[in-house]
Design a protein around this motif. Structure first.
Motif, PDB file in Angstrom:
ATOM      1  N   ALA A   1      16.670  29.492 -63.660  1.00 15.74           N
ATOM      2  CA  ALA A   1      17.487  28.523 -64.397  1.00 15.74           C
ATOM      3  C   ALA A   1      17.934  27.385 -63.492  1.00 15.74           C
ATOM      4  O   ALA A   1      17.970  26.221 -63.914  1.00 15.74           O
ATOM      5  N   LEU A   2      18.264  27.686 -62.250  1.00 12.40           N
ATOM      6  CA  LEU A   2      18.670  26.649 -61.306  1.00 12.40           C
ATOM      7  C   LEU A   2      17.482  25.801 -60.867  1.00 12.40           C
ATOM      8  O   LEU A   2      17.561  24.569 -60.844  1.00 12.40           O
ATOM      9  N   ALA A   3      16.383  26.439 -60.533  1.00 16.96           N
ATOM     10  CA  ALA A   3      15.205  25.703 -60.053  1.00 16.96           C
ATOM     11  C   ALA A   3      14.621  24.799 -61.130  1.00 16.96           C
ATOM     12  O   ALA A   3      14.208  23.674 -60.833  1.00 16.96           O
ATOM     13  N   ASP A   4      14.601  25.275 -62.364  1.00 12.26           N
ATOM     14  CA  ASP A   4      14.011  24.500 -63.455  1.00 12.26           C
ATOM     15  C   ASP A   4      15.028  23.648 -64.195  1.00 12.26           C
ATOM     16  O   ASP A   4      14.690  23.009 -65.189  1.00 12.26           O
ATOM     17  N   ARG A   5      16.265  23.653 -63.714  1.00 18.28           N
ATOM     18  CA  ARG A   5      17.339  22.844 -64.314  1.00 18.28           C
ATOM     19  C   ARG A   5      17.456  23.097 -65.821  1.00 18.28           C
ATOM     20  O   ARG A   5      17.485  22.182 -66.638  1.00 18.28           O
ATOM     21  N   VAL A   6      17.490  24.389 -66.196  1.00 18.53           N
ATOM     22  CA  VAL A   6      17.635  24.762 -67.603  1.00 18.53           C
ATOM     23  C   VAL A   6      19.002  24.288 -68.075  1.00 18.53           C
ATOM     24  O   VAL A   6      20.025  24.620 -67.475  1.00 18.53           O
ATOM     25  N   LEU A   7      19.020  23.504 -69.132  1.00 19.94           N
ATOM     26  CA  LEU A   7      20.244  22.829 -69.565  1.00 19.94           C
ATOM     27  C   LEU A   7      21.037  23.587 -70.616  1.00 19.94           C
ATOM     28  O   LEU A   7      22.174  23.219 -70.896  1.00 19.94           O
ATOM     29  N   HIS A   8      20.461  24.608 -71.212  1.00 24.55           N
ATOM     30  CA  HIS A   8      21.105  25.263 -72.347  1.00 24.55           C
ATOM     31  C   HIS A   8      21.234  26.763 -72.128  1.00 24.55           C
ATOM     32  O   HIS A   8      20.402  27.380 -71.485  1.00 24.55           O
ATOM     33  N   GLY A   9      22.275  27.322 -72.696  1.00 24.42           N
ATOM     34  CA  GLY A   9      22.443  28.768 -72.729  1.00 24.42           C
ATOM     35  C   GLY A   9      22.893  29.396 -71.432  1.00 24.42           C
ATOM     36  O   GLY A   9      22.795  28.805 -70.364  1.00 24.42           O
ATOM     37  N   VAL A  10      23.412  30.602 -71.545  1.00 22.87           N
ATOM     38  CA  VAL A  10      23.794  31.388 -70.377  1.00 22.87           C
ATOM     39  C   VAL A  10      22.518  31.965 -69.783  1.00 22.87           C
ATOM     40  O   VAL A  10      21.707  32.563 -70.486  1.00 22.87           O
ATOM     41  N   ARG A  11      22.328  31.757 -68.493  1.00 15.26           N
ATOM     42  CA  ARG A  11      21.149  32.255 -67.779  1.00 15.26           C
ATOM     43  C   ARG A  11      21.603  32.840 -66.460  1.00 15.26           C
ATOM     44  O   ARG A  11      22.311  32.182 -65.698  1.00 15.26           O
ATOM     45  N   GLY A  12      21.201  34.050 -66.182  1.00 10.90           N
ATOM     46  CA  GLY A  12      21.555  34.677 -64.922  1.00 10.90           C
ATOM     47  C   GLY A  12      23.048  34.837 -64.723  1.00 10.90           C
ATOM     48  O   GLY A  12      23.531  34.879 -63.607  1.00 10.90           O
ATOM     49  N   GLY A  13      23.786  34.898 -65.814  1.00 13.26           N
ATOM     50  CA  GLY A  13      25.232  35.079 -65.739  1.00 13.26           C
ATOM     51  C   GLY A  13      26.020  33.796 -65.573  1.00 13.26           C
ATOM     52  O   GLY A  13      27.231  33.833 -65.352  1.00 13.26           O
ATOM     53  N   LEU A  14      25.357  32.654 -65.681  1.00 13.36           N
ATOM     54  CA  LEU A  14      26.027  31.367 -65.521  1.00 13.36           C
ATOM     55  C   LEU A  14      25.834  30.486 -66.751  1.00 13.36           C
ATOM     56  O   LEU A  14      24.747  30.445 -67.330  1.00 13.36           O
ATOM     57  N   THR A  15      26.884  29.766 -67.107  1.00 13.17           N
ATOM     58  CA  THR A  15      26.809  28.800 -68.196  1.00 13.17           C
ATOM     59  C   THR A  15      26.116  27.536 -67.681  1.00 13.17           C
ATOM     60  O   THR A  15      25.987  27.336 -66.469  1.00 13.17           O
ATOM     61  N   PRO A  16      25.713  26.644 -68.584  1.00 16.23           N
ATOM     62  CA  PRO A  16      25.128  25.383 -68.129  1.00 16.23           C
ATOM     63  C   PRO A  16      26.082  24.602 -67.208  1.00 16.23           C
ATOM     64  O   PRO A  16      25.635  24.043 -66.200  1.00 16.23           O
ATOM     65  N   ASP A  17      27.363  24.576 -67.524  1.00 20.73           N
ATOM     66  CA  ASP A  17      28.330  23.867 -66.676  1.00 20.73           C
ATOM     67  C   ASP A  17      28.430  24.501 -65.291  1.00 20.73           C
ATOM     68  O   ASP A  17      28.506  23.806 -64.281  1.00 20.73           O
ATOM     69  N   GLU A  18      28.427  25.822 -65.242  1.00 16.58           N
ATOM     70  CA  GLU A  18      28.503  26.514 -63.950  1.00 16.58           C
ATOM     71  C   GLU A  18      27.251  26.251 -63.114  1.00 16.58           C
ATOM     72  O   GLU A  18      27.338  26.041 -61.895  1.00 16.58           O
ATOM     73  N   ARG A  19      26.095  26.246 -63.755  1.00 17.08           N
ATOM     74  CA  ARG A  19      24.856  25.935 -63.030  1.00 17.08           C
ATOM     75  C   ARG A  19      24.889  24.503 -62.520  1.00 17.08           C
ATOM     76  O   ARG A  19      24.503  24.228 -61.379  1.00 17.08           O
ATOM     77  N   HIS A  20      25.369  23.597 -63.340  1.00 14.63           N
ATOM     78  CA  HIS A  20      25.456  22.196 -62.935  1.00 14.63           C
ATOM     79  C   HIS A  20      26.349  22.054 -61.700  1.00 14.63           C
ATOM     80  O   HIS A  20      25.984  21.356 -60.742  1.00 14.63           O
ATOM     81  N   LEU A  21      27.501  22.718 -61.710  1.00 15.02           N
ATOM     82  CA  LEU A  21      28.405  22.647 -60.559  1.00 15.02           C
ATOM     83  C   LEU A  21      27.754  23.211 -59.297  1.00 15.02           C
ATOM     84  O   LEU A  21      27.902  22.638 -58.210  1.00 15.02           O
ATOM     85  N   LEU A  22      27.047  24.311 -59.421  1.00 12.58           N
ATOM     86  CA  LEU A  22      26.352  24.872 -58.259  1.00 12.58           C
ATOM     87  C   LEU A  22      25.330  23.895 -57.693  1.00 12.58           C
ATOM     88  O   LEU A  22      25.224  23.709 -56.481  1.00 12.58           O
ATOM     89  N   LEU A  23      24.578  23.255 -58.579  1.00 14.94           N
ATOM     90  CA  LEU A  23      23.554  22.301 -58.137  1.00 14.94           C
ATOM     91  C   LEU A  23      24.191  21.081 -57.481  1.00 14.94           C
ATOM     92  O   LEU A  23      23.722  20.628 -56.429  1.00 14.94           O
ATOM     93  N   VAL A  24      25.254  20.564 -58.070  1.00 14.32           N
ATOM     94  CA  VAL A  24      25.935  19.395 -57.503  1.00 14.32           C
ATOM     95  C   VAL A  24      26.498  19.738 -56.128  1.00 14.32           C
ATOM     96  O   VAL A  24      26.356  18.988 -55.170  1.00 14.32           O
ATOM     97  N   ASN A  25      27.160  20.896 -56.039  1.00 15.64           N
ATOM     98  CA  ASN A  25      27.765  21.302 -54.776  1.00 15.64           C
ATOM     99  C   ASN A  25      26.722  21.592 -53.703  1.00 15.64           C
ATOM    100  O   ASN A  25      26.951  21.339 -52.532  1.00 15.64           O
ATOM    101  N   SER A  26      25.566  22.128 -54.091  1.00 14.93           N
ATOM    102  CA  SER A  26      24.539  22.420 -53.099  1.00 14.93           C
ATOM    103  C   SER A  26      23.881  21.147 -52.580  1.00 14.93           C
ATOM    104  O   SER A  26      23.422  21.108 -51.446  1.00 14.93           O
ATOM    105  N   GLN A  27      23.867  20.099 -53.384  1.00 14.58           N
ATOM    106  CA  GLN A  27      23.277  18.839 -52.949  1.00 14.58           C
ATOM    107  C   GLN A  27      24.227  18.092 -52.011  1.00 14.58           C
ATOM    108  O   GLN A  27      23.783  17.352 -51.156  1.00 14.58           O
ATOM    109  N   GLY A  28      25.525  18.335 -52.179  1.00 13.21           N
ATOM    110  CA  GLY A  28      26.504  17.658 -51.334  1.00 13.21           C
ATOM    111  C   GLY A  28      26.720  18.338 -49.999  1.00 13.21           C
ATOM    112  O   GLY A  28      27.300  17.787 -49.089  1.00 13.21           O
ATOM    113  N   ALA A  29      26.212  19.549 -49.846  1.00 10.79           N
ATOM    114  CA  ALA A  29      26.437  20.306 -48.597  1.00 10.79           C
ATOM    115  C   ALA A  29      25.486  19.880 -47.507  1.00 10.79           C
ATOM    116  O   ALA A  29      24.507  19.293 -47.655  1.00 10.79           O
TER     117      ALA A  29
END
Length: 94
Positions: free
Chosen positions: A66-94
Motif C-alpha cells: 500500500a505504501l509502495a504503490d501509493r494506494v489512496l483508498h481503504g485500510v491497508r496493512g492496518g493503516l488508513t489512507p491518511d496514516e499512510r500519507h503521513l508516513l510517506l510525507v514524514n519518510s520523505q522529509g527525513a
C-alpha cells in the motif's frame, strides 16, 4: 504500476503467491469507505478494519504494498489512507 486498492491481488514477492488475509473473506466490507458514509461511521469502520489487520498474518507485506504503490483508498496493512500519507510525507522529509 497501476493504482489497484484491492488487497486480494497482492502477491508475496518471496513466493509469487497471492497473499491470503482475512480481508479476502467475509470481512471485506470494513476496508472500504462507502459513498456518503458519515465521519463517525467511517471512523468506526476503520477501527474494525484495523482490528482485522491486527490479527492478519500478511499485514506487513500488505502495508508495504500500500505504501509502495501509493494506494489512496481503504485500510491497508492496518493503516488508513491518511496514516499512510503521513508516513510517506514524514519518510520523505527525513
Amino acid at each position: 504500476m497501476t493504482d489497484n486498492p484491492r488487497t486480494d491481488v497482492l502477491l508475496d514477492p518471496r513466493h509469487d503467491a497471492l497473499l491470503d488475509g482475512p480481508c479476502r473473506s467475509g470481512e471485506r466490507e470494513v476496508f472500504e469507505r462507502g459513498a456518503n458514509e458519515p465521519a463517525e461511521a467511517a471512523r468506526q469502520r476503520e477501527e474494525a478494519a484495523k482490528a482485522v489487520c491486527h490479527r492478519c498474518p500478511v499485514r506487513l507485506p500488505c502495508r508495504r504494498h500500500a505504501l509502495a504503490d501509493r494506494v489512496l483508498h481503504g485500510v491497508r496493512g492496518g493503516l488508513t489512507p491518511d496514516e499512510r500519507h503521513l508516513l510517506l510525507v514524514n519518510s520523505q522529509g527525513a
